[in-house]
Design a protein around this motif. Structure first.
Motif, PDB file in Angstrom:
ATOM      1  N   HIS A 163      40.704-109.354  40.841  1.00 49.07           N
ATOM      2  CA  HIS A 163      42.024-109.307  39.695  1.00 49.07           C
ATOM      3  C   HIS A 163      42.493-110.030  39.292  1.00 49.07           C
ATOM      4  CE1 HIS A 163      45.474-106.967  38.365  1.00 49.07           C
ATOM      5  NE2 HIS A 163      45.135-107.639  36.922  1.00 49.07           N
ATOM      6  N   ASN A 164      42.800-111.290  40.038  1.00 51.47           N
ATOM      7  CA  ASN A 164      43.849-112.239  39.506  1.00 51.47           C
ATOM      8  C   ASN A 164      42.856-113.433  40.719  1.00 51.47           C
ATOM      9  OD1 ASN A 164      46.472-113.322  38.337  1.00 51.47           O
ATOM     10  ND2 ASN A 164      46.782-113.812  40.254  1.00 51.47           N
ATOM     11  N   GLU A 165      42.996-114.353  39.220  1.00 52.47           N
ATOM     12  CA  GLU A 165      41.386-115.707  40.390  1.00 52.47           C
ATOM     13  C   GLU A 165      42.358-116.763  40.566  1.00 52.47           C
ATOM     14  OE1 GLU A 165      38.896-116.991  42.011  1.00 52.47           O
ATOM     15  OE2 GLU A 165      38.149-115.606  41.478  1.00 52.47           O
ATOM     16  N   THR A 166      43.059-116.650  42.206  1.00 48.19           N
ATOM     17  CA  THR A 166      43.957-117.382  42.371  1.00 48.19           C
ATOM     18  C   THR A 166      43.057-118.816  42.316  1.00 48.19           C
ATOM     19  OG1 THR A 166      44.082-115.814  44.339  1.00 48.19           O
ATOM     20  CG2 THR A 166      45.224-117.783  44.348  1.00 48.19           C
ATOM     21  N   SER A 167      41.525-119.385  42.319  1.00 46.46           N
ATOM     22  CA  SER A 167      41.536-120.308  42.172  1.00 46.46           C
ATOM     23  C   SER A 167      40.801-121.198  40.531  1.00 46.46           C
ATOM     24  CB  SER A 167      39.820-120.887  42.220  1.00 46.46           C
ATOM     25  OG  SER A 167      39.144-119.879  41.537  1.00 46.46           O
ATOM     26  N   THR A 191      46.167-111.081  45.223  1.00 52.12           N
ATOM     27  CA  THR A 191      47.151-112.444  43.989  1.00 52.12           C
ATOM     28  C   THR A 191      47.758-111.491  43.205  1.00 52.12           C
ATOM     29  OG1 THR A 191      45.523-113.407  43.077  1.00 52.12           O
ATOM     30  CG2 THR A 191      47.235-114.414  45.288  1.00 52.12           C
ATOM     31  N   SER A 192      47.278-110.462  42.914  1.00 52.98           N
ATOM     32  CA  SER A 192      48.195-109.529  42.212  1.00 52.98           C
ATOM     33  C   SER A 192      49.058-108.190  42.487  1.00 52.98           C
ATOM     34  CB  SER A 192      47.505-108.476  40.980  1.00 52.98           C
ATOM     35  OG  SER A 192      46.403-107.948  41.660  1.00 52.98           O
ATOM     36  N   LEU A 193      48.494-107.470  43.867  1.00 52.52           N
ATOM     37  CA  LEU A 193      48.996-106.529  44.358  1.00 52.52           C
ATOM     38  C   LEU A 193      50.428-106.877  45.154  1.00 52.52           C
ATOM     39  CD1 LEU A 193      46.014-104.226  45.356  1.00 52.52           C
ATOM     40  CD2 LEU A 193      48.059-103.225  44.443  1.00 52.52           C
ATOM     41  N   GLY A 194      51.191-106.032  44.650  1.00 50.00           N
ATOM     42  CA  GLY A 194      52.434-105.845  44.815  1.00 50.00           C
ATOM     43  C   GLY A 194      53.887-107.467  43.631  1.00 50.00           C
ATOM     44  N   GLY A 195      52.870-107.924  43.115  1.00 45.29           N
ATOM     45  CA  GLY A 195      53.823-108.874  42.108  1.00 45.29           C
ATOM     46  C   GLY A 195      52.965-108.475  40.815  1.00 45.29           C
ATOM     47  N   TYR A 254      46.315-115.081  31.139  1.00 40.50           N
ATOM     48  CA  TYR A 254      46.758-116.212  32.464  1.00 40.50           C
ATOM     49  C   TYR A 254      47.734-115.026  33.345  1.00 40.50           C
ATOM     50  CZ  TYR A 254      46.674-120.221  29.591  1.00 40.50           C
ATOM     51  OH  TYR A 254      45.589-120.479  28.578  1.00 40.50           O
ATOM     52  N   SER A 255      47.641-115.240  34.804  1.00 41.74           N
ATOM     53  CA  SER A 255      48.018-114.783  35.332  1.00 41.74           C
ATOM     54  C   SER A 255      49.351-114.641  35.597  1.00 41.74           C
ATOM     55  CB  SER A 255      47.427-115.938  36.763  1.00 41.74           C
ATOM     56  OG  SER A 255      48.165-114.868  37.768  1.00 41.74           O
ATOM     57  N   ASN A 256      49.505-113.508  36.459  1.00 45.53           N
ATOM     58  CA  ASN A 256      51.759-113.165  36.000  1.00 45.53           C
ATOM     59  C   ASN A 256      51.980-113.807  37.846  1.00 45.53           C
ATOM     60  OD1 ASN A 256      51.478-112.472  33.277  1.00 45.53           O
ATOM     61  ND2 ASN A 256      50.463-110.776  34.744  1.00 45.53           N
ATOM     62  N   SER A 270      52.556-120.546  42.829  1.00 49.07           N
ATOM     63  CA  SER A 270      52.900-120.021  42.846  1.00 49.07           C
ATOM     64  C   SER A 270      54.167-119.120  42.488  1.00 49.07           C
ATOM     65  CB  SER A 270      52.425-118.978  44.078  1.00 49.07           C
ATOM     66  OG  SER A 270      53.358-118.317  44.595  1.00 49.07           O
ATOM     67  N   ASN A 271      54.567-117.402  42.311  1.00 51.50           N
ATOM     68  CA  ASN A 271      55.912-117.656  41.440  1.00 51.50           C
ATOM     69  C   ASN A 271      55.752-115.681  42.145  1.00 51.50           C
ATOM     70  OD1 ASN A 271      53.649-116.913  39.534  1.00 51.50           O
ATOM     71  ND2 ASN A 271      55.330-115.586  39.303  1.00 51.50           N
TER      72      ASN A 271
END
Ligand code: PLP
Length: 389
Positions: free
Chosen positions: A144-148, A175-179, A301-303, A347-348
Motif C-alpha cells: 500500500h505505502n511503498e516506504t522506499s 507503513t500505513s496501517l495505524g496511521g 504521496y504517502s501520509n 517519517s511522521n
C-alpha cells in the motif's frame, strides 16, 4: 541514547514511556492467564485498527481475526503468501519499490510468479495489472505505502481487478496501517499485514495480520513453513496464545501501544498523520527542495513518510548532511538500494507531536546549511507551522 534523541526514521519510531515500562515487567509464562490477557488486549485493539481505519470513522470490515507473530512483517508477508499459494499456483505481484520487490522474492519461493514491475517511484498502472491477472491467478500481492519511495499505491483499483478474477488479495499495510486509511472491504483485501515498529509505535520484533473469513477458509497451513502454519496460529489465537513461545515483553509493549491508538481514535490519528506529512512536504518545498518522485497529485504521496531528492551539491557528500542531522539529535534515513545518496526519507509515523515535526524540519534545514546548501529554513518552518495549525 539521549532521552530527547528524535527518531524520524521510517521505523522503528519513538515509543511511549508506558510501552517501554510494560516491556520490563516481571516475566510470565506464555501459557499463563496473564499472557493470554496481554494477547487478548493486543488482539482487541488490533481488531479496532484493522476494522476502523477510515477517515470518516465508519467500520471498514468485520468478522476477521487479528494475529500477532514473533517476527517482523517480512515473516507475516511470507506467512500470507505461503498459506494461500503453493507449487503450481499463480501469483501476480506488483512491484514499484523495495518492498514490492520483497513480496515478489517471497512469492518466488512458493509459487509461479508474474511480476508487474515499474521503476521505483513510478506509480502503479492498474491497466498493466489487469493484463497480468487472469482467472488462473490465485493470489495478488501489493504494497500500500511503498516506504522506499514515499508513494501511496492504488490498492482500491488493484483490489477490484483481483476480485474480478476471484484471486486472494494480500496487502502490505506496514507503513500505513495505524496511521492512514485502510479500507479492507472496499478494497477487497483478504489479508492485511503490518509491522509493530511503524505506525503502531510498538517495539520492533513482532508483526500483525488481519485475516478475513474468506482468507481463513483458503489457508492451507500444511504447505507453509512449519513456524508459519496459519491454521495453527488461528487455532491457538482462539485462546489468546501462539503455537510456540511468545516474545512476552514485545507482546506487552505492543498491547499498550495499540491500546493507546484506540484511545486516540483512528479518525484523529489519520488526520494527525495527514497534517504532519503535509507539514513536512510544505516545509521542504518552501525550502526549495524537490519531492521524490515529483507528482502532480498530492494524493499519490504517502501520509506517513516523505521522500525528498538530495540537491546535486549534497549528493557529492551525503554523509556530511546525514551526520549534521544526527549531530542535532535527530535521525532520518537515506535512500535504499540504488536510491542511496539520491534521496532522504523522514517519517511522521506513530505518536509525534507538532513540536517534534518542527524540530525535525529545523534540524534538516540546519544540516543543509552545514552541508553548504542554501535552503530557506525560515520559509520551511513557516510553511510547516501553517499546515500544523
Ligand atoms: N513492507 C514495508 C512497506 C516496509 O516498510 C517494511 C520495513 O521497512 C517491511 C515490509 C518489512 O519489514 P521488516 O524488515 O520489519 O520485516
Amino acid at each position: 541514547m539521549r532521552e530527547d534523541f528524535l527518531l524520524l526514521n521510517p521505523g522503528p519510531v519513538p515509543l511511549a514511556r508506558e510501552v517501554r515500562t510494560a516491556m520490563s515487567e516481571p516475566m510470565v509464562s506464555h501459557r499463563s492467564a496473564e499472557f493470554e490477557s496481554v494477547y487478548e488486549r493486543a488482539q482487541n485493539s488490533l481488531d479496532y485498527i484493522f476494522e476502523r481505519s477510515s477517515l470518516d470513522g465508519t467500520k471498514t470490515t468485520s468478522g476477521g481475526t487479528s494475529l500477532v507473530f514473533n517476527g517482523t512483517a517480512t515473516m507475516a508477508m511470507e506467512a500470507a503468501v505461503a498459506n494461500l499459494a503453493g507449487e503450481g499456483d499463480e501469483v501476480v505481484t506488483v512491484v514499484n519499490g523495495k518492498f514490492g520487490r520483497r513480496f515478489k522474492r517471497i512469492a518466488d519461493r512458493y509459487a509461479n510468479v508474474t511480476p508487474v514491475e515499474f521503476d521505483w517511484g513510478h506509480p502503479v498502472e492498474p491497466e498493466a495489472v489487469a493484463e497480468a491477472v487472469s482467472d488462473d491467478t490465485k493470489v495478488v500481492t501489493m504494497v500500500h505505502n511503498e516506504t522506499s519511495t514515499g508513494l501511496l499505491n492504488p490498492v482500491a483499483e488493484v483490489g477490484e481487478i483481483a476480485e474480478e478474477h476471484d484471486a486472494y488479495f494480500v496487502v502490505d499495510g506496514v507503513t500505513s496501517l495505524g496511521g492512514d486509511e485502510f479500507l479492507v472491504d472496499e478494497w477487497n483485501v483478504d489479508v492485511a499485514v503490518t509491522d509493530a515498529q511503524k505506525c503502531l509505535a510498538a517495539p520492533p520484533g513482532t508483526s500483525a495480520m488481519y485475516a478475513t473469513p474468506r482468507a481463513q477458509e483458503a489457508f492451507d497451513g500444511e504447505k507453509a513453513p512449519f513456524y508459519e502454519d496459519l491454521d495453527w496460529h488461528l487455532r491457538k489465537a482462539e485462546s489468546h496464545q501462539t503455537p510456540f513461545t511468545s516474545a512476552v515483553p514485545l507482546f506487552r509493549g505492543l498491547a499498550v501501544a495499540v491500546e493507546n491508538i484506540e484511545e486516540e481514535g483512528m479518525q484523529e490519528r489519520i488526520s494527525r498523520h495527514r497534517s504532519q506529512s503535509r507539514a513536512f512536504r510544505a516545509a521542504f518545498m518552501a525550502m526549495g527542495l524537490s519531492m521524490f518522485p515529483e507528482k502532480n497529485d498530492e494524493s499519490e504521496y504517502s501520509n506517513t513518510l516523505t521522500a525528498i531528492s538530495l540537491p546535486a551539491g549534497v549528493r557529492e557528500n551525503p554523509d556530511a548532511f546525514f551526520d549534521a542531522v544526527t549531530d542535532r539529535s535527530v535521525s532520518i534515513s537515506g535512500g535504499q538500494a540504488h536510491l542511496g545518496g539520491e534521496i532522504f526519507r523522514v517519517s511522521n509515523m506513530g505518536n509525534l507531536s507538532s513540536e517534534q515535526i518542527l524540530r525535525g524540519v529545523r534540524a534538516i534545514g540546519e544540516a543543509f546549511h552545514e552541508a553548504g546548501e542554501d535552503v530557506d529554513l525560515e520559509a520551511g518552518m513557516a510553511a510547516a507551522r501553517e499546515q500544523l495549525r
